[in-house]
Scaffold this motif. Structure first.
Motif, PDB file in Angstrom:
ATOM      1  N   GLU A 272      -1.893  15.443  -0.687  1.00 42.68           N
ATOM      2  CA  GLU A 272      -2.195  14.033  -0.978  1.00 42.68           C
ATOM      3  C   GLU A 272      -3.644  13.907  -1.445  1.00 42.68           C
ATOM      4  O   GLU A 272      -4.545  14.513  -0.879  1.00 42.68           O
ATOM      5  CB  GLU A 272      -1.967  13.179   0.273  1.00 42.68           C
ATOM      6  CG  GLU A 272      -2.088  11.706   0.033  1.00 42.68           C
ATOM      7  CD  GLU A 272      -0.953  11.124  -0.785  1.00 42.68           C
ATOM      8  OE1 GLU A 272      -1.225  10.220  -1.582  1.00 42.68           O
ATOM      9  OE2 GLU A 272       0.198  11.570  -0.625  1.00 42.68           O
ATOM     10  N   ASP A 273      -3.863  13.129  -2.490  1.00 38.45           N
ATOM     11  CA  ASP A 273      -5.197  12.914  -3.045  1.00 38.45           C
ATOM     12  C   ASP A 273      -5.953  11.920  -2.159  1.00 38.45           C
ATOM     13  O   ASP A 273      -5.553  10.758  -2.048  1.00 38.45           O
ATOM     14  CB  ASP A 273      -5.090  12.374  -4.470  1.00 38.45           C
ATOM     15  CG  ASP A 273      -6.428  12.193  -5.159  1.00 38.45           C
ATOM     16  OD1 ASP A 273      -7.479  12.395  -4.518  1.00 38.45           O
ATOM     17  OD2 ASP A 273      -6.414  11.847  -6.355  1.00 38.45           O
ATOM     18  N   VAL A 274      -7.035  12.356  -1.545  1.00 33.53           N
ATOM     19  CA  VAL A 274      -7.790  11.504  -0.623  1.00 33.53           C
ATOM     20  C   VAL A 274      -8.639  10.460  -1.354  1.00 33.53           C
ATOM     21  O   VAL A 274      -9.272   9.629  -0.709  1.00 33.53           O
ATOM     22  CB  VAL A 274      -8.676  12.324   0.347  1.00 33.53           C
ATOM     23  CG1 VAL A 274      -7.821  13.181   1.267  1.00 33.53           C
ATOM     24  CG2 VAL A 274      -9.691  13.163  -0.417  1.00 33.53           C
ATOM     25  N   ASN A 275      -8.639  10.501  -2.682  1.00 35.77           N
ATOM     26  CA  ASN A 275      -9.388   9.518  -3.460  1.00 35.77           C
ATOM     27  C   ASN A 275      -8.488   8.655  -4.344  1.00 35.77           C
ATOM     28  O   ASN A 275      -8.984   7.873  -5.152  1.00 35.77           O
ATOM     29  CB  ASN A 275     -10.455  10.215  -4.316  1.00 35.77           C
ATOM     30  CG  ASN A 275     -11.576  10.768  -3.466  1.00 35.77           C
ATOM     31  OD1 ASN A 275     -12.193  10.045  -2.706  1.00 35.77           O
ATOM     32  ND2 ASN A 275     -11.814  12.069  -3.574  1.00 35.77           N
ATOM     33  N   GLN A 276      -7.173   8.786  -4.196  1.00 37.00           N
ATOM     34  CA  GLN A 276      -6.214   8.017  -5.004  1.00 37.00           C
ATOM     35  C   GLN A 276      -6.168   6.574  -4.516  1.00 37.00           C
ATOM     36  O   GLN A 276      -5.952   6.320  -3.340  1.00 37.00           O
ATOM     37  CB  GLN A 276      -4.815   8.644  -4.903  1.00 37.00           C
ATOM     38  CG  GLN A 276      -3.739   7.898  -5.655  1.00 37.00           C
ATOM     39  CD  GLN A 276      -3.937   7.964  -7.153  1.00 37.00           C
ATOM     40  OE1 GLN A 276      -4.260   9.022  -7.684  1.00 37.00           O
ATOM     41  NE2 GLN A 276      -3.765   6.848  -7.823  1.00 37.00           N
TER      42      GLN A 276
ATOM     43  N   ASP B 203      -2.027   6.631  12.230  1.00 34.99           N
ATOM     44  CA  ASP B 203      -1.143   7.778  12.420  1.00 34.99           C
ATOM     45  C   ASP B 203      -1.835   9.051  11.911  1.00 34.99           C
ATOM     46  O   ASP B 203      -1.611   9.497  10.791  1.00 34.99           O
ATOM     47  CB  ASP B 203       0.180   7.533  11.690  1.00 34.99           C
ATOM     48  CG  ASP B 203       1.234   8.551  12.029  1.00 34.99           C
ATOM     49  OD1 ASP B 203       0.902   9.620  12.596  1.00 34.99           O
ATOM     50  OD2 ASP B 203       2.419   8.299  11.713  1.00 34.99           O
ATOM     51  N   VAL B 204      -2.670   9.615  12.758  1.00 36.94           N
ATOM     52  CA  VAL B 204      -3.492  10.769  12.389  1.00 36.94           C
ATOM     53  C   VAL B 204      -2.633  11.962  11.977  1.00 36.94           C
ATOM     54  O   VAL B 204      -2.935  12.647  10.996  1.00 36.94           O
ATOM     55  CB  VAL B 204      -4.431  11.166  13.556  1.00 36.94           C
ATOM     56  CG1 VAL B 204      -5.290  12.360  13.188  1.00 36.94           C
ATOM     57  CG2 VAL B 204      -5.297   9.993  13.956  1.00 36.94           C
ATOM     58  N   ASP B 205      -1.569  12.232  12.716  1.00 40.48           N
ATOM     59  CA  ASP B 205      -0.726  13.394  12.420  1.00 40.48           C
ATOM     60  C   ASP B 205      -0.098  13.293  11.040  1.00 40.48           C
ATOM     61  O   ASP B 205      -0.074  14.273  10.285  1.00 40.48           O
ATOM     62  CB  ASP B 205       0.373  13.548  13.483  1.00 40.48           C
ATOM     63  CG  ASP B 205      -0.202  13.898  14.851  1.00 40.48           C
ATOM     64  OD1 ASP B 205      -1.279  14.538  14.892  1.00 40.48           O
ATOM     65  OD2 ASP B 205       0.405  13.525  15.866  1.00 40.48           O
ATOM     66  N   THR B 206       0.392  12.113  10.672  1.00 33.85           N
ATOM     67  CA  THR B 206       0.995  11.921   9.346  1.00 33.85           C
ATOM     68  C   THR B 206      -0.054  12.070   8.255  1.00 33.85           C
ATOM     69  O   THR B 206       0.187  12.712   7.238  1.00 33.85           O
ATOM     70  CB  THR B 206       1.681  10.544   9.251  1.00 33.85           C
ATOM     71  OG1 THR B 206       2.713  10.487  10.236  1.00 33.85           O
ATOM     72  CG2 THR B 206       2.268  10.305   7.876  1.00 33.85           C
ATOM     73  N   VAL B 207      -1.217  11.484   8.470  1.00 31.73           N
ATOM     74  CA  VAL B 207      -2.304  11.587   7.489  1.00 31.73           C
ATOM     75  C   VAL B 207      -2.705  13.049   7.306  1.00 31.73           C
ATOM     76  O   VAL B 207      -2.832  13.533   6.181  1.00 31.73           O
ATOM     77  CB  VAL B 207      -3.513  10.717   7.906  1.00 31.73           C
ATOM     78  CG1 VAL B 207      -4.709  10.972   6.996  1.00 31.73           C
ATOM     79  CG2 VAL B 207      -3.141   9.239   7.907  1.00 31.73           C
TER      80      VAL B 207
ATOM     81  N   PRO C 275       0.842  -1.201   0.000  1.00 27.54           N
ATOM     82  CA  PRO C 275       0.000   0.000   0.000  1.00 27.54           C
ATOM     83  C   PRO C 275       0.881   1.256   0.000  1.00 27.54           C
ATOM     84  O   PRO C 275       2.035   1.219   0.426  1.00 27.54           O
ATOM     85  CB  PRO C 275      -0.800  -0.116   1.297  1.00 27.54           C
ATOM     86  CG  PRO C 275      -0.089  -1.100   2.135  1.00 27.54           C
ATOM     87  CD  PRO C 275       0.706  -1.975   1.217  1.00 27.54           C
ATOM     88  N   SER C 276       0.324   2.347  -0.459  1.00 24.49           N
ATOM     89  CA  SER C 276       1.062   3.613  -0.471  1.00 24.49           C
ATOM     90  C   SER C 276       1.418   4.019   0.957  1.00 24.49           C
ATOM     91  O   SER C 276       0.831   3.538   1.929  1.00 24.49           O
ATOM     92  CB  SER C 276       0.206   4.702  -1.123  1.00 24.49           C
ATOM     93  OG  SER C 276      -0.898   5.012  -0.293  1.00 24.49           O
ATOM     94  N   ILE C 277       2.353   4.935   1.075  1.00 26.62           N
ATOM     95  CA  ILE C 277       2.753   5.444   2.393  1.00 26.62           C
ATOM     96  C   ILE C 277       1.553   6.077   3.093  1.00 26.62           C
ATOM     97  O   ILE C 277       1.358   5.909   4.294  1.00 26.62           O
ATOM     98  CB  ILE C 277       3.910   6.445   2.255  1.00 26.62           C
ATOM     99  CG1 ILE C 277       5.162   5.727   1.745  1.00 26.62           C
ATOM    100  CG2 ILE C 277       4.190   7.148   3.568  1.00 26.62           C
ATOM    101  CD1 ILE C 277       6.286   6.633   1.356  1.00 26.62           C
ATOM    102  N   PHE C 278       0.735   6.779   2.319  1.00 19.98           N
ATOM    103  CA  PHE C 278      -0.465   7.412   2.864  1.00 19.98           C
ATOM    104  C   PHE C 278      -1.396   6.356   3.463  1.00 19.98           C
ATOM    105  O   PHE C 278      -1.855   6.497   4.601  1.00 19.98           O
ATOM    106  CB  PHE C 278      -1.160   8.193   1.742  1.00 19.98           C
ATOM    107  CG  PHE C 278      -2.329   9.027   2.181  1.00 19.98           C
ATOM    108  CD1 PHE C 278      -2.214   9.952   3.199  1.00 19.98           C
ATOM    109  CD2 PHE C 278      -3.551   8.916   1.532  1.00 19.98           C
ATOM    110  CE1 PHE C 278      -3.293  10.746   3.585  1.00 19.98           C
ATOM    111  CE2 PHE C 278      -4.627   9.709   1.908  1.00 19.98           C
ATOM    112  CZ  PHE C 278      -4.492  10.621   2.937  1.00 19.98           C
ATOM    113  N   CYS C 279      -1.641   5.289   2.721  1.00 24.15           N
ATOM    114  CA  CYS C 279      -2.548   4.237   3.211  1.00 24.15           C
ATOM    115  C   CYS C 279      -1.935   3.445   4.361  1.00 24.15           C
ATOM    116  O   CYS C 279      -2.656   2.997   5.258  1.00 24.15           O
ATOM    117  CB  CYS C 279      -2.966   3.333   2.057  1.00 24.15           C
ATOM    118  SG  CYS C 279      -4.051   4.200   0.886  1.00 24.15           S
TER     119      CYS C 279
END
Length: 128
Positions: free
Chosen positions: A62-66, A50-54, A39-43
């Motif tokens: 960051e695209d929230v729909n990617q 990790d709320v702070d990183t997100v 999965p991507s780093i974001f996912c």
């Protein structure tokens, strides 16, 4: 002598299992991306809660729909019952009704994971 015996044993083992130098070493039903995909780093940050990183990654664009591995971030948040992140994604434009490549909605992932809190957030978001 040892090298010869080991080489011969290796050849016999490969012949017995049907491995050939002319064929790729893969099950024909598997795709190479299925084996190496991550999965991507974001996912990953979403899965780990990790709320702070997100939040920071969203601020950085960051695209929230990617999709990552065929799922959008909202699917990961629902599946792992990351309610604070789920709400953050929704507040930043995540498509609540978008389906993954398997045809499941975020609501379905929450149901399958028995993520009741995430399910409540998604149901509330769909009413709006």
């Amino acid at each position: 002598m040892k090298k010869t015996i080991l080489s011969l044993a290796a050849v016999c083992m490969l012949a017995a299992t049907g491995v050939s130098a002319n064929e790729p070493f893969m099950d024909s039903n598997l795709d190479a991306t299925m084996i190496t995909a991550q999965p991507s780093i974001f996912c990953k940050a979403i899965m780990q809660g990790d709320v702070d990183t997100v939040r920071k990654m969203i601020q950085l664009g960051e695209d929230v729909n990617q999709k990552s591995l065929g799922m959008t971030p909202i699917h990961f948040a629902a599946r792992y019952n990351q309610t604070e992140i789920l709400q953050l994604l929704i507040d930043n434009g995540a498509n609540v009704k978008k389906r993954c490549d398997r045809g499941y909605s975020a609501k379905k992932y929450a149901e399958m994971a028995n993520a009741k809190e995430a399910l409540a957030i998604l149901e509330d978001a769909m009413k709006k």
